[in-house]
Design an enzyme around this catalytic site. Structure first.
Site, short mmCIF file in Angstrom:
data_model
loop_
_atom_site.label_atom_id
_atom_site.label_comp_id
_atom_site.label_asym_id
_atom_site.label_seq_id
_atom_site.Cartn_x
_atom_site.Cartn_y
_atom_site.Cartn_z
N VAL A 79 0.84 -1.37 -0.01
CA VAL A 79 -0.04 -0.03 0.06
C VAL A 79 1.03 1.12 0.01
O VAL A 79 1.90 1.26 0.29
CB VAL A 79 -0.93 0.17 1.18
N THR A 85 8.17 0.60 1.00
CA THR A 85 9.24 1.29 1.50
C THR A 85 8.87 1.92 2.60
O THR A 85 7.72 2.62 2.75
CB THR A 85 10.15 2.17 0.57
N CYS A 136 9.87 7.94 -5.34
CA CYS A 136 10.76 7.23 -4.39
C CYS A 136 11.65 8.27 -3.72
O CYS A 136 11.92 8.47 -2.48
CB CYS A 136 11.48 5.86 -4.87
N LYS A 175 11.06 10.41 -16.27
CA LYS A 175 12.03 9.79 -16.91
C LYS A 175 11.25 9.04 -18.22
O LYS A 175 10.36 9.11 -18.54
CB LYS A 175 12.79 8.83 -16.31
#
Ligand code: UDX
Length: 432
Positions: free
Chosen positions: A70, A112, A255, A318
């Site tokens: 999640v 993470t 991230c 990107k």
């Protein structure tokens, strides 16, 4: 999960989400994200051993290993706002697992997370009167745009767990899933906290390389050094290596910024102010790079952009992805719009996000998938994403359609500058 299903035909993989529209898209011919090679893998396994559904409780009951992926966005409120991770979705998921589970489970942290999150989760999961939940950390290191090849051939798979008999058995169960295609020596095990920290550390150190090369690009512009030549010479030192040394408009993506700010917050929580300041500088340098690029555009175009038309080539963070989260193009578009420039954005995959990302500003910005149309009557092109499509353009045709003098700002240093100058462009590039 699609890659796991592809390599483990004897295992059933269920992907569940509360968002019905998204699950419907995963079950359709148009997957909700663009990722090279993903369509093929999903189509190969969907309906066989890979299933997408909104029935979360059934998946919790049916499965032995539960991967929790999640979202953990940066907190926007309360203590740690702007830095810490918002763990409310993780916690709600853990509570739901406790409520629904019918037997022992392995719960894997795939999102993470800050170091020692597993501790909080274990606390919640240990409330169950009968069943045991063993928590593992298994951070994902794939990068967008190359996700499938990264998964097929990972540098390493990291599995963190408690070094108890139950912990070790859970680590082995998860390692077996990956061992279907990943060589044993690349499956690394660690304690839970090392595993959690390794993901933040890897992202922080990758981002740090980009901020380092971008900081030097400023110095190159002030001198006669060329950042690509510097990066090549530096990267040939085998201790440094050539990857992640490309100067550009700064890093984007979901991230890097989030994870560094998270690291900063954790360091501050443990009273390590110097360490926190050190990592925060990586983010500040990234912001500076974007402001610097806009400054170069303004200065070069005679200190005024009012009513000038600028064509922005690239909106994704990107190449090879439709993702625009934290894309440098967002901040840069906003800064250019403040100068009252008229902006046209072109991108082969990411235009669908422009309206949401730019909010009110979106109504003043035009979009087109055709780069020649974007550049028509423009005063300048600002290249922000290194799409292959932009490399193959007919420079003469672009130039002829533009107002003169025609400027080209290569924010990624991917175009042939000599050829651009030959057809008449005034070219500025990062770190040149
Ligand atoms: C990153 C990590 O690479 C991956 O391991 C982690 O799992 C998730 O975060 P991702 O954000 O998908 O992956 O893309 P990445 O290729 O790392 O690029 C991040 C940003 O840095 C992009 O905006 C990219 O353009 C920029 N970048 C990358 C540079 O500006 N220069 C470089 O040399 C490399």
């Amino acid at each position: 999960m699609a890659a796991i299903a592809d390599h483990n035909h004897d295992r059933k993989v269920m992907v569940v989400d509360i968002n019905k529209a998204r699950i419907d898209a995963w079950n359709s011919d148009r997957l909700p994200i663009y990722e090279p090679g993903l369509d093929e893998v999903v189509k190969r396994r969907r309906g066989k051993n890979l299933f997408f559904s909104t029935d979360i409780d059934k998946a919790i009951r049916d499965c032995d290993i539960i991967f929790v992926g999640v979202n953990t966005p940066t907190k926007t409120f309360g203590r740690g706002a702007g830095c810490a991770s918002d763990l409310q979705y993780w916690e709600a998921t853990a509570r739901n697992i406790v409520k629904v589970a019918n037997r022992d489970k392995i719960v894997v942290e795939k999102s993470t997370l800050p170091v020692r999150t597993a501790e909080a989760m274990e606390h919640i999961l240990s409330r169950h009167p009968k069943h045991h939940f063993e928590v593992l950390s298994n951070p994902e290191f794939l990068a967008e745009g190359s996700a499938i090849s990264d998964l097929e051939n990972p540098d390493r798979v990291l599995i963190g767990g408690h070094q108890t008999p139950r912990g070790k058995a859970a680590i082995k169960a998860l390692a077996d899933v990956y061992a279907a295609w990943v060589p044993k020596e690349r499956i690394l095990t660690a304690n839970l906290w090392s595993s959690e920290l390794s993901k933040l550390a890897a992202n922080a150190m990758l981002a740090q390389r980009i901020s380092s090369i971008n900081s030097l690009s400023a110095l190159c512009e002030a001198t006669e050094a060329d950042i690509d030549q510097v990066a090549k010479a530096v990267g040939m030192d085998s201790r440094i290596g050539p990857k992640f040394l490309k100067a550009g408009p700064g890093f984007g993506g979901s991230c890097f910024k989030k994870d560094i700010l998270n690291l900063v917050y954790i360091c501050e929580t443990y009273g390590l102010q110097q360490v926190a300041d050190y990592w925060r500088q990586v983010v500040l340098m990234n912001d500076y790079q974007q402001e610097r690029l806009v400054g170069t555009v303004i200065r070069t175009m005679f200190n005024t952009l009012a009513n000038k038309k600028l064509a922005l080539f690239g909106f994704a963070f990107k190449a090879n992805t439709s993702d625009t989260r934290e894309s440098p193009a967002i901040a840069i578009t906003k800064m250019l719009a403040e100068e009252r420039a008229q902006i046209v954005i072109t991108d082969p995959k990411a235009l669908g996000h422009v309206a949401e990302d730019l909010g009110e500003l979106a109504s003043r910005v035009k979009t087109t998938e055709d780069p020649y149309e974007a550049a028509k009557d423009a005063d300048a092109i600002v290249l922000l994403t290194e799409w292959d499509q932009f490399r193959g353009l007919d420079y003469g045709r672009l130039y002829r359609g533009m107002r003169k003098p025609a400027f080209l700002f290569d924010g990624r240093n991917v175009l042939d500058h000599a050829a651009l100058r030959k057809v008449g462009f005034e070219v500025k590039a990062v770190g040149k």
